[in-house]
Design a protein around this motif. Structure first.
Motif, PDB file in Angstrom:
ATOM      1  N   SER A   1      -0.646   4.279   0.529  1.00  0.00           N
ATOM      2  CA  SER A   1      -1.578   5.289   1.009  1.00  0.00           C
ATOM      3  C   SER A   1      -0.937   6.340   1.903  1.00  0.00           C
ATOM      4  O   SER A   1      -1.471   7.434   2.043  1.00  0.00           O
ATOM      5  CB  SER A   1      -2.735   4.622   1.753  1.00  0.00           C
ATOM      6  OG  SER A   1      -2.257   3.917   2.882  1.00  0.00           O
ATOM      7  N   ARG A   2       0.207   6.025   2.510  1.00  0.00           N
ATOM      8  CA  ARG A   2       0.876   7.005   3.373  1.00  0.00           C
ATOM      9  C   ARG A   2       2.018   7.721   2.659  1.00  0.00           C
ATOM     10  O   ARG A   2       2.583   8.674   3.182  1.00  0.00           O
ATOM     11  CB  ARG A   2       1.424   6.312   4.621  1.00  0.00           C
ATOM     12  CG  ARG A   2       0.394   5.549   5.408  1.00  0.00           C
ATOM     13  CD  ARG A   2      -0.670   6.441   6.012  1.00  0.00           C
ATOM     14  NE  ARG A   2      -0.153   7.302   7.058  1.00  0.00           N
ATOM     15  CZ  ARG A   2      -0.907   8.091   7.816  1.00  0.00           C
ATOM     16  NH1 ARG A   2      -2.208   8.123   7.613  1.00  0.00           N
ATOM     17  NH2 ARG A   2      -0.374   8.846   8.740  1.00  0.00           N
TER      18      ARG A   2
ATOM     19  N   ARG B   1      -5.222  11.705  -5.907  1.00  0.00           N
ATOM     20  CA  ARG B   1      -4.954  10.311  -5.568  1.00  0.00           C
ATOM     21  C   ARG B   1      -6.207   9.648  -5.035  1.00  0.00           C
ATOM     22  O   ARG B   1      -7.076  10.314  -4.465  1.00  0.00           O
ATOM     23  CB  ARG B   1      -3.812  10.203  -4.566  1.00  0.00           C
ATOM     24  CG  ARG B   1      -4.090  10.795  -3.205  1.00  0.00           C
ATOM     25  CD  ARG B   1      -2.820  10.888  -2.374  1.00  0.00           C
ATOM     26  NE  ARG B   1      -2.253   9.567  -2.077  1.00  0.00           N
ATOM     27  CZ  ARG B   1      -1.003   9.378  -1.661  1.00  0.00           C
ATOM     28  NH1 ARG B   1      -0.206  10.417  -1.480  1.00  0.00           N
ATOM     29  NH2 ARG B   1      -0.569   8.153  -1.409  1.00  0.00           N
ATOM     30  N   ASP B   2      -6.265   8.343  -5.212  1.00  0.00           N
ATOM     31  CA  ASP B   2      -7.322   7.514  -4.657  1.00  0.00           C
ATOM     32  C   ASP B   2      -6.616   6.420  -3.862  1.00  0.00           C
ATOM     33  O   ASP B   2      -6.145   5.431  -4.438  1.00  0.00           O
ATOM     34  CB  ASP B   2      -8.176   6.918  -5.777  1.00  0.00           C
ATOM     35  CG  ASP B   2      -9.369   6.140  -5.250  1.00  0.00           C
ATOM     36  OD1 ASP B   2      -9.314   5.646  -4.110  1.00  0.00           O
ATOM     37  OD2 ASP B   2     -10.355   6.015  -5.990  1.00  0.00           O
ATOM     38  N   ASN B   3      -6.522   6.610  -2.564  1.00  0.00           N
ATOM     39  CA  ASN B   3      -5.758   5.666  -1.743  1.00  0.00           C
ATOM     40  C   ASN B   3      -6.397   4.283  -1.717  1.00  0.00           C
ATOM     41  O   ASN B   3      -5.700   3.277  -1.571  1.00  0.00           O
ATOM     42  CB  ASN B   3      -5.604   6.213  -0.331  1.00  0.00           C
ATOM     43  CG  ASN B   3      -4.655   7.395  -0.276  1.00  0.00           C
ATOM     44  OD1 ASN B   3      -3.771   7.541  -1.128  1.00  0.00           O
ATOM     45  ND2 ASN B   3      -4.840   8.254   0.705  1.00  0.00           N
ATOM     46  N   ALA B   4      -7.709   4.211  -1.848  1.00  0.00           N
ATOM     47  CA  ALA B   4      -8.379   2.912  -1.864  1.00  0.00           C
ATOM     48  C   ALA B   4      -7.971   2.095  -3.085  1.00  0.00           C
ATOM     49  O   ALA B   4      -7.956   0.864  -3.040  1.00  0.00           O
ATOM     50  CB  ALA B   4      -9.882   3.106  -1.839  1.00  0.00           C
TER      51      ALA B   4
ATOM     52  N   TRP C   1      -0.177  12.168   1.546  1.00  0.00           N
ATOM     53  CA  TRP C   1      -1.101  11.051   1.701  1.00  0.00           C
ATOM     54  C   TRP C   1      -2.551  11.486   1.822  1.00  0.00           C
ATOM     55  O   TRP C   1      -3.452  10.816   1.327  1.00  0.00           O
ATOM     56  CB  TRP C   1      -0.703  10.203   2.916  1.00  0.00           C
ATOM     57  CG  TRP C   1      -0.975  10.888   4.235  1.00  0.00           C
ATOM     58  CD1 TRP C   1      -0.149  11.721   4.911  1.00  0.00           C
ATOM     59  CD2 TRP C   1      -2.168  10.795   4.995  1.00  0.00           C
ATOM     60  NE1 TRP C   1      -0.763  12.162   6.049  1.00  0.00           N
ATOM     61  CE2 TRP C   1      -1.997  11.612   6.142  1.00  0.00           C
ATOM     62  CE3 TRP C   1      -3.382  10.110   4.837  1.00  0.00           C
ATOM     63  CZ2 TRP C   1      -2.985  11.737   7.101  1.00  0.00           C
ATOM     64  CZ3 TRP C   1      -4.355  10.234   5.801  1.00  0.00           C
ATOM     65  CH2 TRP C   1      -4.156  11.045   6.925  1.00  0.00           C
TER      66      TRP C   1
ATOM     67  N   THR D   1       0.829  -1.188   0.000  1.00  0.00           N
ATOM     68  CA  THR D   1       0.000   0.000   0.000  1.00  0.00           C
ATOM     69  C   THR D   1       0.873   1.250   0.000  1.00  0.00           C
ATOM     70  O   THR D   1       1.895   1.312   0.675  1.00  0.00           O
ATOM     71  CB  THR D   1      -0.946   0.018   1.206  1.00  0.00           C
ATOM     72  OG1 THR D   1      -1.745   1.204   1.139  1.00  0.00           O
ATOM     73  CG2 THR D   1      -0.177   0.010   2.511  1.00  0.00           C
TER      74      THR D   1
ATOM     75  N   ASN E   1      -4.990   2.678  -4.612  1.00  0.00           N
ATOM     76  CA  ASN E   1      -3.528   2.744  -4.738  1.00  0.00           C
ATOM     77  C   ASN E   1      -3.121   3.393  -6.059  1.00  0.00           C
ATOM     78  O   ASN E   1      -2.191   2.936  -6.742  1.00  0.00           O
ATOM     79  CB  ASN E   1      -2.928   1.343  -4.632  1.00  0.00           C
ATOM     80  CG  ASN E   1      -1.916   1.216  -3.508  1.00  0.00           C
ATOM     81  OD1 ASN E   1      -1.837   2.067  -2.630  1.00  0.00           O
ATOM     82  ND2 ASN E   1      -1.138   0.145  -3.532  1.00  0.00           N
TER      83      ASN E   1
END
Length: 125
Positions: free
Chosen positions: A30-31, A72-75, A53, A28, A77
């Motif tokens: 996401s951070r 960005r879309d962290n879900a 992030w 991931t 990646n």
């Protein structure tokens, strides 16, 4: 295996738009700070944009401010670069990259740990 895969490049006329995508895999991101750099023929790789992030903190090089938007879309990646009002001088290979979340110098290529293979963007006059 960690991978960053860019897509969305192509040939567009001056004033046109493109949306680049970067899909990250292997872990991931996401951070992480996610960024875009570009390299034109005969020139050094240069910073384009970066996003932290949360998505609330973004950075752009002066030449693309008001024309490019990083998101960005962290879900998923995934990080995006929406490019509008493209100019011939935007022609380059665009690279997606990732840096640790505590990175300070987001405009410096050496801050980034992972790099994609790049996608070509050509803007015709």
């Amino acid at each position: 295996q960690v991978q960053l895969v860019e897509s969305g490049g192509g040939v567009v006329q001056t004033g046109g738009s493109l949306r680049l995508s970067c899909a990250a895999s292997g872990r991931t991101f996401s951070r992480d700070v996610m960024g875009w750099f570009r390299q034109a023929p005969g020139k050094e790789r240069e910073f384009v944009a970066a996003i932290r992030w949360s998505g609330l903190s973004t950075h752009y090089t002066d030449s693309v401010k008001g024309r490019f938007t990083i998101s960005r879309d962290n879900a998923k990646n995934t990080v995006y670069l929406q490019m509008n009002s493209l100019k011939p001088e935007d022609t380059a290979v665009y690279y997606c990259t990732a840096a640790p979340s505590d990175t300070t110098w987001v405009v410096t290529a050496t801050s980034y740990r992972y790099w994609g293979q790049g996608t070509q963007v050509t803007v015709s006059s």
